[in-house]
Design a protein around this motif. Structure first.
Motif, PDB file in Angstrom:
ATOM      1  N   LEU A  99       0.844  -1.188   0.000  1.00  0.00           N
ATOM      2  CA  LEU A  99       0.000   0.000   0.000  1.00  0.00           C
ATOM      3  C   LEU A  99       0.883   1.244   0.000  1.00  0.00           C
ATOM      4  CD1 LEU A  99      -1.974  -2.257   0.898  1.00  0.00           C
ATOM      5  CD2 LEU A  99      -3.086  -0.566   2.373  1.00  0.00           C
ATOM      6  N   SER A 102      -1.201   8.324   0.380  1.00  0.00           N
ATOM      7  CA  SER A 102      -1.783   9.103   1.464  1.00  0.00           C
ATOM      8  C   SER A 102      -0.687   9.601   2.411  1.00  0.00           C
ATOM      9  CB  SER A 102      -2.835   8.285   2.217  1.00  0.00           C
ATOM     10  OG  SER A 102      -3.617   9.116   3.050  1.00  0.00           O
ATOM     11  N   ASN A 107      -1.913   6.228   6.068  1.00  0.00           N
ATOM     12  CA  ASN A 107      -1.433   4.973   5.493  1.00  0.00           C
ATOM     13  C   ASN A 107      -1.246   3.931   6.584  1.00  0.00           C
ATOM     14  OD1 ASN A 107       0.916   3.076   4.687  1.00  0.00           O
ATOM     15  ND2 ASN A 107       0.303   3.965   2.725  1.00  0.00           N
ATOM     16  N   ASN A 126       4.360  -1.052   3.175  1.00  0.00           N
ATOM     17  CA  ASN A 126       3.510   0.129   2.982  1.00  0.00           C
ATOM     18  C   ASN A 126       4.343   1.379   3.166  1.00  0.00           C
ATOM     19  OD1 ASN A 126       3.303  -0.742   5.974  1.00  0.00           O
ATOM     20  ND2 ASN A 126       2.546   1.374   6.017  1.00  0.00           N
ATOM     21  N   HIS A 128       3.836   6.050   2.917  1.00  0.00           N
ATOM     22  CA  HIS A 128       3.067   7.234   2.534  1.00  0.00           C
ATOM     23  C   HIS A 128       3.433   7.649   1.104  1.00  0.00           C
ATOM     24  CE1 HIS A 128       6.463  10.067   2.807  1.00  0.00           C
ATOM     25  NE2 HIS A 128       6.879   9.336   3.830  1.00  0.00           N
ATOM     26  N   PHE A 184      -7.013   4.974   0.744  1.00  0.00           N
ATOM     27  CA  PHE A 184      -6.454   4.763   2.078  1.00  0.00           C
ATOM     28  C   PHE A 184      -7.138   5.626   3.132  1.00  0.00           C
ATOM     29  CE2 PHE A 184      -2.455   3.940  -0.570  1.00  0.00           C
ATOM     30  CZ  PHE A 184      -2.841   2.625  -0.802  1.00  0.00           C
TER      31      PHE A 184
END
Length: 236
Positions: A99, A102, A107, A126, A128, A184
């Motif tokens: 991911l 955001s 996030n 993940n 940002h 997100f």
């Protein structure tokens, strides 16, 4: 023209069928705002034409297809719903996620929520979405080394499409890149979805304006007429 369940199966199958060393499959979505942007900006239109698959993320598009088109859209494929469809399949299939997008806080909150909701889901990483320069270069190498099957990319239009254009070739171990807009923020609970009846009536855009009038009123006021004209002019 596919529905949400078919879209979810397509994403997992595409990720599984991706050949390591080749460019990831590029899946994106279109709604009224996207249609307006691509009508007035040739560069943005070109970015969308490069996609391997475009899902219809807007109930008005579904209504328009039923009134104006020979081939009708079976239903809206909203990314905020599609994510959960794909996550349930991914738990069973072992499909991995990354991911990217955001703010750092949103996030992190989104990932924590999805780990709790889908304990069998493998989220391999993940980050940002505010990276540049050397930090971005390192992150691209990290993502490619982790080799997620699906990279959910939430940077907003057209930043996420530009990201795909500029960096997809660096992510040859990634199976599918799915652009995700504000996904997100929804997953983190920052932005609340409209009630289901509002979604089905095609007024989720109005719900969003009422929730964030300062940010969204002018955007929808200026883009909606462009989108309506394009839909009426070019639907077949």
């Amino acid at each position: 023209m596919i529905d949400r369940q078919d879209a979810a199966h397509l994403m997992v199958a595409a990720a599984r069928g991706h050949l390591s060393g080749s460019r990831p499959y590029y899946f994106t979505s279109a709604n009224g705002d996207v249609i307006a942007q691509t009508r007035v900006n040739a560069e943005t239109a070109g970015l969308f034409r490069e996609a391997d698959q475009i899902f219809a993320d807007g109930q008005p598009l579904v209504f328009a297809s039923r009134l104006l088109c020979r081939v009708q859209l079976p239903e809206r494929v909203a990314t905020t719903d599609l994510f959960h469809d794909v996550a349930r399949l991914a738990e069973r299939e072992g499909t991995t996620f990354y991911l990217l997008g955001s703010t750092e806080a949103e996030n992190r909150s989104a990932v924590a929520g999805m780990r709790a909701r889908y304990p069998g889901l493998r989220i391999v990483g993940n980050c940002h979405g505010y990276l540049a320069g050397e930090a971005l270069e390192k992150k691209l190498d990290e993502i490619n080394a982790l080799a997620p099957d699906i990279l959910w990319l939430g940077l907003g239009v057209p930043r996420e499409q530009i990201f795909v254009r500029d960096f997809a070739s660096r992510l040859s171990n990634v199976g599918v890149i799915k652009t995700s807009g504000g996904l997100f923020d929804h997953l983190a609970g920052k932005v609340r979805r409209a009630p289901l009846w509002v979604q089905k009536a095609g007024f989720e855009w109005l719900w969003r304006v009422l929730m964030e009038p300062r940010r969204l009123f002018w955007r929808y006021f200026t883009t909606s007429p462009q989108a309506i004209y394009a839909i009426l002019r070019y639907s077949k």
